[in-house]
Motif scaffolding. Structure first.
Motif, short mmCIF file in Angstrom:
data_model
loop_
_atom_site.label_atom_id
_atom_site.label_comp_id
_atom_site.label_asym_id
_atom_site.label_seq_id
_atom_site.Cartn_x
_atom_site.Cartn_y
_atom_site.Cartn_z
N CYS A 78 0.85 -1.20 0.00
CA CYS A 78 0.00 0.00 0.00
C CYS A 78 0.88 1.25 0.00
CB CYS A 78 -0.90 -0.02 1.23
SG CYS A 78 -2.32 1.05 1.08
N GLY A 79 0.72 2.09 -1.00
CA GLY A 79 1.46 3.34 -1.05
C GLY A 79 2.85 3.23 -1.65
N GLY A 80 3.35 2.02 -1.83
CA GLY A 80 4.68 1.84 -2.40
C GLY A 80 4.65 0.80 -3.50
N GLU A 81 5.74 0.09 -3.62
CA GLU A 81 5.82 -0.97 -4.61
C GLU A 81 6.74 -2.05 -4.09
OE1 GLU A 81 9.23 0.66 -7.60
OE2 GLU A 81 7.27 1.60 -7.79
N LYS A 82 6.51 -3.29 -4.57
CA LYS A 82 7.32 -4.42 -4.14
C LYS A 82 7.60 -5.29 -5.36
CE LYS A 82 7.10 -8.13 -0.67
NZ LYS A 82 6.24 -8.71 0.37
N PRO A 83 8.87 -5.49 -5.72
CA PRO A 83 9.20 -6.35 -6.86
C PRO A 83 8.66 -7.76 -6.63
CG PRO A 83 11.15 -5.19 -6.08
CD PRO A 83 10.08 -4.96 -5.08
N ALA A 84 8.16 -8.38 -7.70
CA ALA A 84 7.58 -9.70 -7.55
C ALA A 84 7.67 -10.50 -8.84
CB ALA A 84 6.11 -9.59 -7.14
N VAL A 85 7.76 -11.81 -8.66
CA VAL A 85 7.62 -12.76 -9.75
C VAL A 85 6.32 -13.50 -9.44
CG1 VAL A 85 8.60 -14.76 -10.92
CG2 VAL A 85 10.11 -13.00 -10.00
N VAL A 86 5.36 -13.40 -10.35
CA VAL A 86 4.03 -13.98 -10.12
C VAL A 86 3.73 -15.03 -11.18
CG1 VAL A 86 1.57 -13.47 -9.88
CG2 VAL A 86 3.27 -11.77 -9.12
N THR A 87 3.32 -16.19 -10.72
CA THR A 87 2.88 -17.27 -11.60
C THR A 87 1.40 -17.49 -11.34
OG1 THR A 87 5.05 -18.33 -11.52
CG2 THR A 87 3.20 -19.70 -12.23
N GLY A 88 0.63 -17.59 -12.42
CA GLY A 88 -0.80 -17.83 -12.27
C GLY A 88 -1.49 -17.82 -13.61
N THR A 89 -2.82 -17.87 -13.56
CA THR A 89 -3.61 -17.85 -14.78
C THR A 89 -4.22 -16.47 -14.97
OG1 THR A 89 -5.49 -18.76 -13.55
CG2 THR A 89 -4.14 -20.31 -14.78
N VAL A 90 -4.15 -15.99 -16.20
CA VAL A 90 -4.64 -14.65 -16.55
C VAL A 90 -6.03 -14.77 -17.16
CG1 VAL A 90 -4.20 -12.64 -18.00
CG2 VAL A 90 -2.29 -13.82 -16.90
N SER A 91 -6.88 -13.81 -16.78
CA SER A 91 -8.23 -13.75 -17.35
C SER A 91 -8.63 -12.29 -17.50
CB SER A 91 -9.23 -14.48 -16.45
OG SER A 91 -9.28 -13.87 -15.17
N PRO A 107 11.89 -11.44 -6.61
CA PRO A 107 12.83 -11.92 -7.63
C PRO A 107 14.13 -12.38 -6.99
CG PRO A 107 12.01 -9.71 -8.16
CD PRO A 107 11.55 -10.04 -6.77
N LYS A 108 14.74 -13.36 -7.62
CA LYS A 108 16.04 -13.86 -7.15
C LYS A 108 17.11 -12.81 -7.43
CE LYS A 108 14.79 -18.32 -6.53
NZ LYS A 108 13.57 -18.23 -5.78
N LYS A 109 17.99 -12.61 -6.48
CA LYS A 109 19.09 -11.66 -6.67
C LYS A 109 20.14 -12.29 -7.57
CE LYS A 109 18.01 -9.06 -2.80
NZ LYS A 109 18.12 -7.77 -2.36
N SER A 110 20.64 -11.49 -8.52
CA SER A 110 21.64 -12.05 -9.44
C SER A 110 23.03 -11.61 -9.11
CB SER A 110 21.34 -11.66 -10.88
OG SER A 110 20.90 -10.35 -11.01
#
Length: 110
Positions: A78-91, A107-110
């Motif tokens: 809420c109010g910010g942002e958080k990096p993410a890797v999301v797997t799922g079904t899109v509709s 996300p994995k750190k490289s």
């Protein structure tokens, strides 16, 4: 004649199975999870709602995250942002893209 009808039925069944599999295929996207109401300031957002914002070159896409156990475990942003890797079904629903997450993680750190 019966053989042709059986072949036609088998072909129709095979095509419907392939089409059904593609419609529910899981996809994985990397982006930033943000709140539609607080961070993105969406005019139609009456309450907090996570949105995955994905940038690919000059194009930005938004996927509203379906509220389920996976998204709750990831935590609301809420109010910010958080990096993410999301797997799922899109509709599509109400003119918006939605993703029903089966997995959400940083996300994995490289």
């Amino acid at each position: 004649m019966k053989t042709i009808a059986k072949l036609g039925l088998a072909l129709a069944l095979a095509v419907s199975l392939v089409a059904g599999a593609n419609a529910g295929d899981a996809t994985t996207m990397t982006g930033k999870v943000m709140c539609a109401k607080c961070a993105l300031k969406k005019a139609d957002a009456k309450e907090c709602q996570d949105v995955l914002v994905v940038k690919a070159g000059d194009k930005t896409s938004e996927y509203y995250v379906v509220k389920n156990d996976v998204s709750k475990a990831f935590g609301h942003v809420c109010g910010g942002e958080k990096p993410a890797v999301v797997t799922g079904t899109v509709s599509e629903k109400d003119g918006k893209s939605w993703i029903a997450a089966t997995k959400m993680e940083a996300p994995k750190k490289s």
